[in-house]
Write an enzyme that holds these catalytic residues in place. Sequence first.
Site, PDB file in Angstrom:
ATOM      1  N   GLU A 164      -3.930 -28.714 -22.651  1.00 14.89           N
ATOM      2  CA  GLU A 164      -5.062 -28.083 -23.339  1.00 14.89           C
ATOM      3  C   GLU A 164      -4.542 -27.239 -24.492  1.00 14.89           C
ATOM      4  O   GLU A 164      -3.530 -26.550 -24.344  1.00 14.89           O
ATOM      5  CB  GLU A 164      -5.804 -27.107 -22.416  1.00 14.89           C
ATOM      6  CG  GLU A 164      -6.557 -27.697 -21.274  1.00 14.89           C
ATOM      7  CD  GLU A 164      -7.255 -26.599 -20.449  1.00 14.89           C
ATOM      8  OE1 GLU A 164      -7.468 -25.483 -20.952  1.00 14.89           O
ATOM      9  OE2 GLU A 164      -7.558 -26.866 -19.280  1.00 14.89           O
ATOM     10  N   GLU A 222      -5.267 -24.796 -13.583  1.00 17.40           N
ATOM     11  CA  GLU A 222      -4.749 -23.458 -13.862  1.00 17.40           C
ATOM     12  C   GLU A 222      -4.782 -22.555 -12.630  1.00 17.40           C
ATOM     13  O   GLU A 222      -5.482 -21.527 -12.612  1.00 17.40           O
ATOM     14  CB  GLU A 222      -5.526 -22.808 -15.006  1.00 17.40           C
ATOM     15  CG  GLU A 222      -5.299 -23.477 -16.335  1.00 17.40           C
ATOM     16  CD  GLU A 222      -5.931 -22.721 -17.499  1.00 17.40           C
ATOM     17  OE1 GLU A 222      -6.789 -21.857 -17.269  1.00 17.40           O
ATOM     18  OE2 GLU A 222      -5.553 -23.006 -18.647  1.00 17.40           O
TER      19      GLU A 222
HETATM   20  C1  GAL Z   1      -8.558 -22.895 -19.720  1.00 14.02           C
HETATM   21  C2  GAL Z   1      -9.283 -23.775 -18.739  1.00 14.02           C
HETATM   22  C3  GAL Z   1     -10.327 -24.652 -19.402  1.00 14.02           C
HETATM   23  C4  GAL Z   1     -11.123 -23.855 -20.385  1.00 14.02           C
HETATM   24  C5  GAL Z   1     -10.194 -23.247 -21.390  1.00 14.02           C
HETATM   25  C6  GAL Z   1     -10.888 -22.452 -22.454  1.00 14.02           C
HETATM   26  O1  GAL Z   1      -8.162 -21.718 -19.102  1.00 14.02           O
HETATM   27  O2  GAL Z   1      -8.391 -24.582 -18.025  1.00 14.02           O
HETATM   28  O3  GAL Z   1     -11.149 -25.189 -18.396  1.00 14.02           O
HETATM   29  O4  GAL Z   1     -11.801 -22.861 -19.695  1.00 14.02           O
HETATM   30  O5  GAL Z   1      -9.302 -22.392 -20.758  1.00 14.02           O
HETATM   31  O6  GAL Z   1      -9.974 -21.870 -23.353  1.00 14.02           O
END
Ligand code: GAL
Length: 689
Positions: A320, A161
């Site tokens: 994610e 990110e």
């Molecule tokens: C994203 C990140 C992850 C985790 C997640 C939590 O921004 O890539 O590592 O922190 O959010 O929602």
Amino acid sequence: MSKRRKHSWPQPLKGAESRLWYGGDYNPDQWPEEVWDDDIRLMKKAGVNLVSVGIFSWAKIEPEEGKYDFDWLDRAIDKLGKAGIAVDLASATASPPMWLTQAHPEVLWKDERGDTVWPGAREHWRPTSPVFREYALNLCRRMAEHYKGNPYVVAWHVSNEYGCHNRFDYSDDAMRAFQKWCKKRYKTIDAVNEAWGTAFWAQHMNDFSEIIPPRYIGDGNFMNPGKLLDYKRFSSDVLKEFYIAERDVLESITPGLPLTTNFMVSAGGSMLDYDDWGAEVDFVSNDHYFTPGEAHFDEVAYAASLMDGISRKEPWFQMEHSTSAVNWRPINYRAEPGSVVRDSLAQVAMGADAICYFQWRQSKAGAEKWHSSMVPHAGEDSQIFRDVCELGADLGRLSDEGLMGTKTVKSKVAVVFDYESQWATEYTANPTQQVNHWTEPLDWFRALADNGITADVVPVRSDWDSYEIAVLPCVYMMSEETSRRVREFVANGGKLFVTYYTGLGDENDHIWLGGYPGSIRDVVGVRVEEFAPMGNDMPGALDHLDLDNGTVAHDFADVITSTADTSTVLASYKAERWTGMNEVPAIVANGYGDGRTVYVGCRLGRQGLAKSLPAMLGSMGLSDLAGDGRVLRVERADAAAANHFEFVFNRTHEPVTVDVEGEAIAASLAHVDDGRATIDPTGVVVLRR
Ligand code: GAL
């Protein structure tokens, strides 16, 4: 924008078949090794076939400068691979270790006021630091050399990110890089002066060395908007350059191994220009976290559709999302029961061939210990883990049925999204703070869905003009080139919706003169002389406008002062005389060349748009397009239509029964009987047609 890289997808492990990828971020370094075997057992049980490893492991991989410990990571990858679980391996560069920042505090980024942003969390590095670059690229080299030829590594996950925390850096390194960036873009300082309109407030510069970042100017003052816009462009570009440097090192050592980096595309997210970044990855991947409340499902579908647009309909990777609550909102709402399967299948419907979560096992300690995961604190005996297993089984079935290789079927309607319009409308000295770009495309996507129409959300640089119908919702910035495309699209028979706040500025945010929307007035057949922003922060000020079609406008209306002879007014305001808005046209249909347009001169919101759409579609001869808005239907098919699937989602909080065609191959909170599907709230069916 650079030339797009050829799409390339992580390939299955040796001897395995191509399946939808399923898994999540896996952080074995947070757990004693005894837990790893249990992880593998549970991954097998859930149908997991890929995990992302090492994202925040720099300090464990290189515990001291120049000393590497790959043993633990080798053991973890080996265990996974032997169990048939592929690895998306991180470059591990997202979070530099303490020894590095202690030795080189000059890699830390600085905020607007010049204060150092200290270690203590992550992404505390500046992309323009030559020192940080050397360390990060060195780690990339070590990682690639060590894992070159590893049979279990199927893709690179470069950093994490970019820009999530270090999007804007105001250090001297950044200043020098910004000066260079401006030189490359504008060639002469006079061109910068012209673009930024520096004749205003004595901001003229004589030399590139006089360019500084938009540093703190005191509260309540207004930064030069041209500089600010360019700083957003620069910050996206400079992080992209850093990514490209990492990518190129990895690729030089492991050619052919597909690379990605995880974007943050959601309705409101506009950090980097992800459409531009999309050209630089082998496959696009996204991190998306649901919006709690009534927009939850629609926003998931909207963001997934935008990903499909950024990916130009090539398969993309959901890197994610969350099985339930996150840890970073003021109130971390639980996801509605059923949404593990429903949200993921919405992403699959919209072209994702991989569904992954943050994270595999819920942390016991650290900043994210309250973030949901695939294996929650409660363990295997939990509803979340049962849902995770159900999803795994569904993805397995869809793979068996031949979903891989199909793509989202192109809609008739394109809703256009534009990162730069978002950036320009965020400016604090605009006609109102209540309007910026991103809410309007989402409202249109939802209003169309309310009328049973599933739109494609597509970036402004893509082929929106190849659709039958296009919507330009608050596309505030309109270059000469986009204006030309608009004109040609409609002249050649296209059907175009345009809203207020569209086509106001050119690519430098210089206003198109002569009445709004300056560069396409003739196409839409309206001329706007002034705006009528609305609000309720001043007693007695205009706070809404009623339209004679029964809808209500809030926040913003154009004062349309003339309409073309070729146009028809579909709705006008009914207002008290003092407002000056009584009988002013609000929605105007026009004919231009072989095409039709409808101009919506105010903010109607999702409900007002949904209610106005039948008449607007009617004026374009498109009345038969509408369907049942209680469900969202999305199709995927291959080129020969030999494999053709339909996903049907319930958008309401009540059970719905609808006609469906084909054989149900997956269903969650739903059943199909004799061509009728009954779908509970948060339910979905997938049919093979
Ligand atoms: C994203 C990140 C992850 C985790 C997640 C939590 O921004 O890539 O590592 O922190 O959010 O929602």
